[in-house]
Design an enzyme around this catalytic site. Structure first.
Site, PDB file in Angstrom:
ATOM      1  CG  HIS A 130      -2.072  -0.931   1.324  1.00  0.00           C
ATOM      2  ND1 HIS A 130      -2.154  -1.695   2.347  1.00  0.00           N
ATOM      3  CD2 HIS A 130      -2.796  -1.491   0.435  1.00  0.00           C
ATOM      4  CE1 HIS A 130      -3.095  -2.834   2.198  1.00  0.00           C
ATOM      5  NE2 HIS A 130      -3.532  -2.424   0.833  1.00  0.00           N
TER       6      HIS A 130
ATOM      7  NE  ARG B 295      -2.414  -7.931  -4.475  1.00  0.00           N
ATOM      8  CZ  ARG B 295      -3.289  -8.286  -3.595  1.00  0.00           C
ATOM      9  NH1 ARG B 295      -2.933  -8.624  -2.250  1.00  0.00           N
ATOM     10  NH2 ARG B 295      -4.582  -8.607  -3.700  1.00  0.00           N
TER      11      ARG B 295
ATOM     12  CE  LYS C 293     -14.771  -5.703   1.135  1.00  0.00           C
ATOM     13  NZ  LYS C 293     -13.434  -5.378   0.390  1.00  0.00           N
TER      14      LYS C 293
ATOM     15  CB  SER D 240      -4.435  -6.696   4.569  1.00  0.00           C
ATOM     16  OG  SER D 240      -4.268  -5.329   4.013  1.00  0.00           O
TER      17      SER D 240
END
Ligand code: PNS
Length: 162
Positions: free
Chosen positions: A17, A92, A41, A130
């Site tokens: 990030h 990514r 979430k 994450s």
């Protein structure tokens, strides 16, 4: 003034990030890091904790045109409220593309004037997420080098308390 939003869950903020954020900060006059405040979430860190961590990163790296904020509801509505014409996302690997393509198509449908700018991750960060950070910490792994040093202790202690 060119304003953008870098939105995400940031649960927690990683060096991947950080790399995207620094690229955006170099390109835009003002960058809002928009932390999604969405309990659906099931984030580990509260929105306030995530904003605090990002503020620590902003201070530590002297990112004077970056503002950490939180939002709920539609991303494009938030972008309009803060007069941002651009959204920032990191990519990514090819596996991100499908998901990002879907988000972009929906955002474009909702707000055609708001454009998304993508930054490719550094190859060294392509494995990083994450979720994997949370997983390895839960098994006692050292995450030095995977999250910014200035928030490493905070993240590790907080995840160890889980
Ligand atoms: O870091 P993430 O979890 O991949 O970020 C996802 C995010 C925050 C960009 C996305 O979930 C989002 O924009 N949510 C807000 C609701 C919204 O605007 N949805 C429409 C796009 S699908």
């Amino acid at each position: 003034m060119k304003i953008c939003v870098y939105p995400g869950s940031f649960d927690p903020f990683t060096i991947g990030h950080l790399d995207v954020l620094m690229s955006a900060a170099n390109l835009f006059d003002r960058v809002y890091v928009g932390v999604l405040n969405n309990t659906a979430k099931n984030p580990v860190f509260t929105p306030g904790e995530r904003v605090d961590m990002i503020n620590t990163v902003i201070e530590s790296y002297g990112l004077r045109n970056v503002i950490a904020d939180q939002f709920d509801g539609l991303l494009v509505d938030y972008a309009k409220r803060i007069h941002a014409g651009y959204l920032i996302r990191g990519l990514r690997a090819i596996t991100d593309f499908e998901y990002e393509f879907q988000i972009d198509a929906m955002n474009h449908h909702l707000a055609p004037d708001i454009k998304t700018v993508y930054f490719m991750s550094l190859p060294a960060h392509s494995f990083l997420s994450s979720s994997t950070i949370k997983e390895v910490v839960s098994f006692g792994a050292d995450i030095k080098g995977l999250v910014p040093d200035c928030i490493l202790k905070n993240i590790t202690e907080r995840l160890n308390k889980q």
